[in-house]
Scaffold this motif. Structure first.
Motif, PDB file in Angstrom:
ATOM      1  N   ILE A  35      38.205  34.087  37.418  1.00 21.34           N
ATOM      2  CA  ILE A  35      38.229  35.128  38.450  1.00 21.34           C
ATOM      3  C   ILE A  35      38.402  34.426  39.790  1.00 21.34           C
ATOM      4  CG2 ILE A  35      36.889  36.901  39.647  1.00 21.34           C
ATOM      5  CD1 ILE A  35      35.476  37.431  36.944  1.00 21.34           C
ATOM      6  N   ASN A  36      39.449  34.787  40.518  1.00 20.30           N
ATOM      7  CA  ASN A  36      39.753  34.108  41.770  1.00 20.30           C
ATOM      8  C   ASN A  36      39.665  35.001  43.002  1.00 20.30           C
ATOM      9  OD1 ASN A  36      40.324  31.567  40.580  1.00 20.30           O
ATOM     10  ND2 ASN A  36      42.263  32.394  39.854  1.00 20.30           N
ATOM     11  N   ASP A  37      39.227  36.251  42.827  1.00 28.77           N
ATOM     12  CA  ASP A  37      39.116  37.126  43.991  1.00 28.77           C
ATOM     13  C   ASP A  37      37.964  38.112  43.790  1.00 28.77           C
ATOM     14  OD1 ASP A  37      40.398  39.930  43.047  1.00 28.77           O
ATOM     15  OD2 ASP A  37      41.503  38.258  42.144  1.00 28.77           O
ATOM     16  N   MET A  38      37.445  38.593  44.899  1.00 31.01           N
ATOM     17  CA  MET A  38      36.277  39.472  44.847  1.00 31.01           C
ATOM     18  C   MET A  38      36.607  40.834  44.237  1.00 31.01           C
ATOM     19  SD  MET A  38      33.760  37.693  45.766  1.00 31.01           S
ATOM     20  CE  MET A  38      32.431  38.815  46.161  1.00 31.01           C
ATOM     21  N   GLU A  39      37.818  41.303  44.402  1.00 31.46           N
ATOM     22  CA  GLU A  39      38.201  42.602  43.835  1.00 31.46           C
ATOM     23  C   GLU A  39      38.082  42.565  42.305  1.00 31.46           C
ATOM     24  OE1 GLU A  39      42.121  45.459  43.494  1.00 31.46           O
ATOM     25  OE2 GLU A  39      41.992  44.054  45.152  1.00 31.46           O
ATOM     26  N   THR A  40      38.598  41.520  41.698  1.00 25.12           N
ATOM     27  CA  THR A  40      38.511  41.368  40.242  1.00 25.12           C
ATOM     28  C   THR A  40      37.060  41.211  39.816  1.00 25.12           C
ATOM     29  OG1 THR A  40      40.688  40.326  40.189  1.00 25.12           O
ATOM     30  CG2 THR A  40      39.268  39.962  38.275  1.00 25.12           C
ATOM     31  N   LEU A  41      36.306  40.438  40.582  1.00 21.73           N
ATOM     32  CA  LEU A  41      34.900  40.220  40.262  1.00 21.73           C
ATOM     33  C   LEU A  41      34.126  41.537  40.314  1.00 21.73           C
ATOM     34  CD1 LEU A  41      32.806  37.355  40.498  1.00 21.73           C
ATOM     35  CD2 LEU A  41      31.908  39.230  41.866  1.00 21.73           C
TER      36      LEU A  41
END
Length: 73
Positions: A35-41
């Motif tokens: 996971i490389n971004d807060m939206e996905t997290l």
């Protein structure tokens, strides 16, 4: 496109279900690690809260959020 960029785009295409419901914990950990971004997290946290509410997985997602925040500074 480099291999790293290709891997990043491939991993961002995974749904929260694909990241958090594989048959073994190594695959779950890999799904969280990529996971490389807060939206996905946030989507993964919402998915986990809605479905299984596993404390270990939520804790790992929280750790990943801290890592992403520290990378931004």
């Amino acid at each position: 496109m480099s291999d790293t960029e290709e891997q990043d785009s491939d991993s961002s295409d995974l749904s929260p279900e694909q990241r958090l419901d594989p048959p073994n914990t190594r695959l779950i950990n890999a799904g969280i690690t990529t996971i490389n971004d807060m939206e996905t997290l946030r989507a993964c946290v919402a998915y986990e809260n809605t479905h299984q509410q596993r404390v270990q997985i939520l804790r790992r997602l929280e750790d990943r959020a801290s890592e992403l925040r520290s990378d931004d500074t």
